[in-house]
Motif scaffolding. Sequence first.
Motif, PDB file in Angstrom:
ATOM      1  N   VAL A  54      -5.959  -9.906  -9.859  1.00 40.11           N
ATOM      2  CA  VAL A  54      -5.117  -8.823  -9.376  1.00 40.11           C
ATOM      3  C   VAL A  54      -3.893  -9.398  -8.674  1.00 40.11           C
ATOM      4  O   VAL A  54      -3.640 -10.601  -8.721  1.00 40.11           O
ATOM      5  CB  VAL A  54      -5.904  -7.869  -8.447  1.00 40.11           C
ATOM      6  CG1 VAL A  54      -6.937  -7.094  -9.241  1.00 40.11           C
ATOM      7  CG2 VAL A  54      -6.586  -8.635  -7.323  1.00 40.11           C
ATOM      8  N   ALA A  55      -3.124  -8.541  -8.013  1.00 37.25           N
ATOM      9  CA  ALA A  55      -1.867  -8.976  -7.418  1.00 37.25           C
ATOM     10  C   ALA A  55      -2.085 -10.027  -6.335  1.00 37.25           C
ATOM     11  O   ALA A  55      -3.070  -9.991  -5.596  1.00 37.25           O
ATOM     12  CB  ALA A  55      -1.142  -7.768  -6.830  1.00 37.25           C
ATOM     13  N   ASP A  56      -1.129 -10.937  -6.220  1.00 41.33           N
ATOM     14  CA  ASP A  56      -1.185 -11.962  -5.189  1.00 41.33           C
ATOM     15  C   ASP A  56      -0.796 -11.420  -3.819  1.00 41.33           C
ATOM     16  O   ASP A  56      -1.218 -11.956  -2.797  1.00 41.33           O
ATOM     17  CB  ASP A  56      -0.269 -13.128  -5.575  1.00 41.33           C
ATOM     18  CG  ASP A  56      -0.727 -13.784  -6.869  1.00 41.33           C
ATOM     19  OD1 ASP A  56      -1.853 -14.292  -6.902  1.00 41.33           O
ATOM     20  OD2 ASP A  56       0.034 -13.761  -7.849  1.00 41.33           O
ATOM     21  N   THR A  57       0.021 -10.388  -3.792  1.00 40.83           N
ATOM     22  CA  THR A  57       0.331  -9.710  -2.542  1.00 40.83           C
ATOM     23  C   THR A  57       0.807  -8.307  -2.854  1.00 40.83           C
ATOM     24  O   THR A  57       1.322  -8.033  -3.942  1.00 40.83           O
ATOM     25  CB  THR A  57       1.404 -10.473  -1.728  1.00 40.83           C
ATOM     26  OG1 THR A  57       1.484  -9.921  -0.405  1.00 40.83           O
ATOM     27  CG2 THR A  57       2.773 -10.398  -2.378  1.00 40.83           C
ATOM     28  N   VAL A  58       0.604  -7.413  -1.893  1.00 39.69           N
ATOM     29  CA  VAL A  58       1.083  -6.027  -1.983  1.00 39.69           C
ATOM     30  C   VAL A  58       1.953  -5.777  -0.765  1.00 39.69           C
ATOM     31  O   VAL A  58       1.506  -5.996   0.376  1.00 39.69           O
ATOM     32  CB  VAL A  58      -0.087  -5.023  -2.022  1.00 39.69           C
ATOM     33  CG1 VAL A  58       0.441  -3.581  -2.008  1.00 39.69           C
ATOM     34  CG2 VAL A  58      -0.969  -5.270  -3.235  1.00 39.69           C
ATOM     35  N   VAL A  59       3.187  -5.321  -0.984  1.00 39.81           N
ATOM     36  CA  VAL A  59       4.136  -5.151   0.118  1.00 39.81           C
ATOM     37  C   VAL A  59       4.694  -3.732   0.093  1.00 39.81           C
ATOM     38  O   VAL A  59       5.552  -3.416  -0.725  1.00 39.81           O
ATOM     39  CB  VAL A  59       5.284  -6.174   0.019  1.00 39.81           C
ATOM     40  CG1 VAL A  59       6.217  -6.032   1.221  1.00 39.81           C
ATOM     41  CG2 VAL A  59       4.743  -7.590  -0.084  1.00 39.81           C
ATOM     42  N   PRO A  60       4.219  -2.858   0.976  1.00 37.62           N
ATOM     43  CA  PRO A  60       4.831  -1.531   1.080  1.00 37.62           C
ATOM     44  C   PRO A  60       6.147  -1.598   1.854  1.00 37.62           C
ATOM     45  O   PRO A  60       6.239  -2.286   2.882  1.00 37.62           O
ATOM     46  CB  PRO A  60       3.789  -0.711   1.866  1.00 37.62           C
ATOM     47  CG  PRO A  60       2.542  -1.562   1.909  1.00 37.62           C
ATOM     48  CD  PRO A  60       3.026  -2.979   1.822  1.00 37.62           C
ATOM     49  N   VAL A  61       7.148  -0.883   1.374  1.00 40.33           N
ATOM     50  CA  VAL A  61       8.406  -0.780   2.114  1.00 40.33           C
ATOM     51  C   VAL A  61       8.197   0.004   3.400  1.00 40.33           C
ATOM     52  O   VAL A  61       8.698  -0.356   4.460  1.00 40.33           O
ATOM     53  CB  VAL A  61       9.485  -0.105   1.241  1.00 40.33           C
ATOM     54  CG1 VAL A  61      10.755   0.156   2.044  1.00 40.33           C
ATOM     55  CG2 VAL A  61       9.783  -0.953   0.006  1.00 40.33           C
ATOM     56  N   SER A  62       7.427   1.087   3.310  1.00 38.94           N
ATOM     57  CA  SER A  62       7.207   1.964   4.458  1.00 38.94           C
ATOM     58  C   SER A  62       5.934   2.761   4.252  1.00 38.94           C
ATOM     59  O   SER A  62       5.469   2.935   3.120  1.00 38.94           O
ATOM     60  CB  SER A  62       8.389   2.930   4.611  1.00 38.94           C
ATOM     61  OG  SER A  62       8.133   3.942   5.571  1.00 38.94           O
ATOM     62  N   LEU A  63       5.382   3.257   5.344  1.00 34.99           N
ATOM     63  CA  LEU A  63       4.368   4.288   5.233  1.00 34.99           C
ATOM     64  C   LEU A  63       5.035   5.576   4.766  1.00 34.99           C
ATOM     65  O   LEU A  63       6.192   5.856   5.102  1.00 34.99           O
ATOM     66  CB  LEU A  63       3.682   4.529   6.582  1.00 34.99           C
ATOM     67  CG  LEU A  63       2.979   3.333   7.219  1.00 34.99           C
ATOM     68  CD1 LEU A  63       2.293   3.763   8.511  1.00 34.99           C
ATOM     69  CD2 LEU A  63       1.978   2.697   6.266  1.00 34.99           C
ATOM     70  N   ALA A  64       4.314   6.368   3.981  1.00 35.54           N
ATOM     71  CA  ALA A  64       4.783   7.679   3.534  1.00 35.54           C
ATOM     72  C   ALA A  64       3.745   8.692   4.011  1.00 35.54           C
ATOM     73  O   ALA A  64       2.661   8.799   3.433  1.00 35.54           O
ATOM     74  CB  ALA A  64       4.934   7.719   2.022  1.00 35.54           C
ATOM     75  N   LEU A  65       4.060   9.397   5.073  1.00 33.57           N
ATOM     76  CA  LEU A  65       3.085  10.213   5.781  1.00 33.57           C
ATOM     77  C   LEU A  65       3.112  11.645   5.271  1.00 33.57           C
ATOM     78  O   LEU A  65       4.184  12.262   5.166  1.00 33.57           O
ATOM     79  CB  LEU A  65       3.374  10.174   7.280  1.00 33.57           C
ATOM     80  CG  LEU A  65       3.434   8.741   7.841  1.00 33.57           C
ATOM     81  CD1 LEU A  65       3.932   8.752   9.270  1.00 33.57           C
ATOM     82  CD2 LEU A  65       2.088   8.055   7.727  1.00 33.57           C
ATOM     83  N   LYS A  66       1.947  12.157   4.938  1.00 31.98           N
ATOM     84  CA  LYS A  66       1.838  13.489   4.361  1.00 31.98           C
ATOM     85  C   LYS A  66       2.538  14.525   5.237  1.00 31.98           C
ATOM     86  O   LYS A  66       2.315  14.576   6.453  1.00 31.98           O
ATOM     87  CB  LYS A  66       0.365  13.873   4.191  1.00 31.98           C
ATOM     88  CG  LYS A  66       0.164  15.212   3.503  1.00 31.98           C
ATOM     89  CD  LYS A  66      -1.306  15.513   3.295  1.00 31.98           C
ATOM     90  CE  LYS A  66      -1.487  16.866   2.595  1.00 31.98           C
ATOM     91  NZ  LYS A  66      -2.924  17.167   2.363  1.00 31.98           N
ATOM     92  N   GLY A  67       3.403  15.325   4.626  1.00 34.25           N
ATOM     93  CA  GLY A  67       4.110  16.376   5.335  1.00 34.25           C
ATOM     94  C   GLY A  67       5.396  15.933   5.998  1.00 34.25           C
ATOM     95  O   GLY A  67       6.118  16.770   6.554  1.00 34.25           O
ATOM     96  N   GLU A  68       5.718  14.623   5.933  1.00 30.80           N
ATOM     97  CA  GLU A  68       6.931  14.129   6.574  1.00 30.80           C
ATOM     98  C   GLU A  68       8.002  13.794   5.534  1.00 30.80           C
ATOM     99  O   GLU A  68       7.769  13.844   4.335  1.00 30.80           O
ATOM    100  CB  GLU A  68       6.611  12.935   7.465  1.00 30.80           C
ATOM    101  CG  GLU A  68       5.699  13.311   8.637  1.00 30.80           C
ATOM    102  CD  GLU A  68       5.642  12.260   9.717  1.00 30.80           C
ATOM    103  OE1 GLU A  68       6.451  11.305   9.689  1.00 30.80           O
ATOM    104  OE2 GLU A  68       4.776  12.387  10.612  1.00 30.80           O
ATOM    105  N   GLN A  69       9.191  13.461   6.023  1.00 28.74           N
ATOM    106  CA  GLN A  69      10.381  13.380   5.192  1.00 28.74           C
ATOM    107  C   GLN A  69      10.262  12.391   4.032  1.00 28.74           C
ATOM    108  O   GLN A  69      10.606  12.712   2.901  1.00 28.74           O
ATOM    109  CB  GLN A  69      11.591  13.003   6.063  1.00 28.74           C
ATOM    110  CG  GLN A  69      12.913  12.901   5.324  1.00 28.74           C
ATOM    111  CD  GLN A  69      13.437  14.232   4.845  1.00 28.74           C
ATOM    112  OE1 GLN A  69      13.069  15.270   5.386  1.00 28.74           O
ATOM    113  NE2 GLN A  69      14.299  14.224   3.846  1.00 28.74           N
ATOM    114  N   TYR A  70       9.771  11.199   4.297  1.00 30.03           N
ATOM    115  CA  TYR A  70       9.765  10.185   3.251  1.00 30.03           C
ATOM    116  C   TYR A  70       8.803  10.548   2.126  1.00 30.03           C
ATOM    117  O   TYR A  70       9.143  10.429   0.936  1.00 30.03           O
ATOM    118  CB  TYR A  70       9.407   8.833   3.852  1.00 30.03           C
ATOM    119  CG  TYR A  70       9.660   7.648   2.939  1.00 30.03           C
ATOM    120  CD1 TYR A  70      10.859   7.490   2.257  1.00 30.03           C
ATOM    121  CD2 TYR A  70       8.690   6.657   2.786  1.00 30.03           C
ATOM    122  CE1 TYR A  70      11.096   6.399   1.437  1.00 30.03           C
ATOM    123  CE2 TYR A  70       8.926   5.551   1.968  1.00 30.03           C
ATOM    124  CZ  TYR A  70      10.125   5.437   1.293  1.00 30.03           C
ATOM    125  OH  TYR A  70      10.350   4.350   0.483  1.00 30.03           O
ATOM    126  N   ALA A  71       7.613  11.019   2.492  1.00 30.65           N
ATOM    127  CA  ALA A  71       6.664  11.456   1.463  1.00 30.65           C
ATOM    128  C   ALA A  71       7.245  12.611   0.664  1.00 30.65           C
ATOM    129  O   ALA A  71       7.062  12.699  -0.560  1.00 30.65           O
ATOM    130  CB  ALA A  71       5.342  11.864   2.105  1.00 30.65           C
TER     131      ALA A  71
END
Length: 249
Positions: A54-71
Amino acid sequence: MTTVVGLSARYANFLVHPLLPGSGVCQTCCGPAKTGYPTCWPCHETGRILGTGVADTVVPVSLALKGEQYANELWRYKNTAGPQQQYFRTGLAAVLWRFLALHEACIAKHCAVPGFDVITTVPSTSGRADHPLHTMVATMVGVTRDRHRDLLRPTPAAAALGRGASSARYASSVLWGENVLLIDDTWTTGNHARSAATALKAAGAGSVAVVILGRHLNVGYGDTATHVEQARLRRFSWDVCPLRAWAHG
């Protein structure tokens, strides 16, 4: 003249740095994990099913929180039409461009490789003919478009697999040791992204790193609210390394 910095500037108001792996934080996806366990349950199960390829690393840019702007924007860029659709796609393309321009070299260093030869995206298994993430990575984002290749495709078995992890979900074009940066828009369980990484490794990829625009979390679930409170203590800054607790010099 509109710039990547200008287009992405407003996101600093609501992006949230994921917590770094450690006690209570999954070492794979940076989501909540029970104290004493190295990964959350979904990542544990996916690793058990897929094994070591599987992947050697996983890097999220940001949390995406349910009900908030980014999500909300990560939903709208796929599900709206017209000028609104273009607005969200342009904004998210700027987020990805700025993030990779600042941090791709650090991700490669973390994977012990000089860089990523090829960039590709996780394809849709829902029948979406022209996924907007593909368009963004292949044509809109300056630091990815020249290295983009369509490597992955769903297998005939994909539709019957539901949302679970499986090495049979995707097939990849043949690779000859190239290091691949795999990009996906959202991560809830990570089953699709990690299944795609497994297909790339099986096809001959060297290192595979996954960059996720948003790590989805529901603050109403379990101890997630406490996890998010801790994450919010560090004000978002574009310069903060996603793999270490300091900014790039």
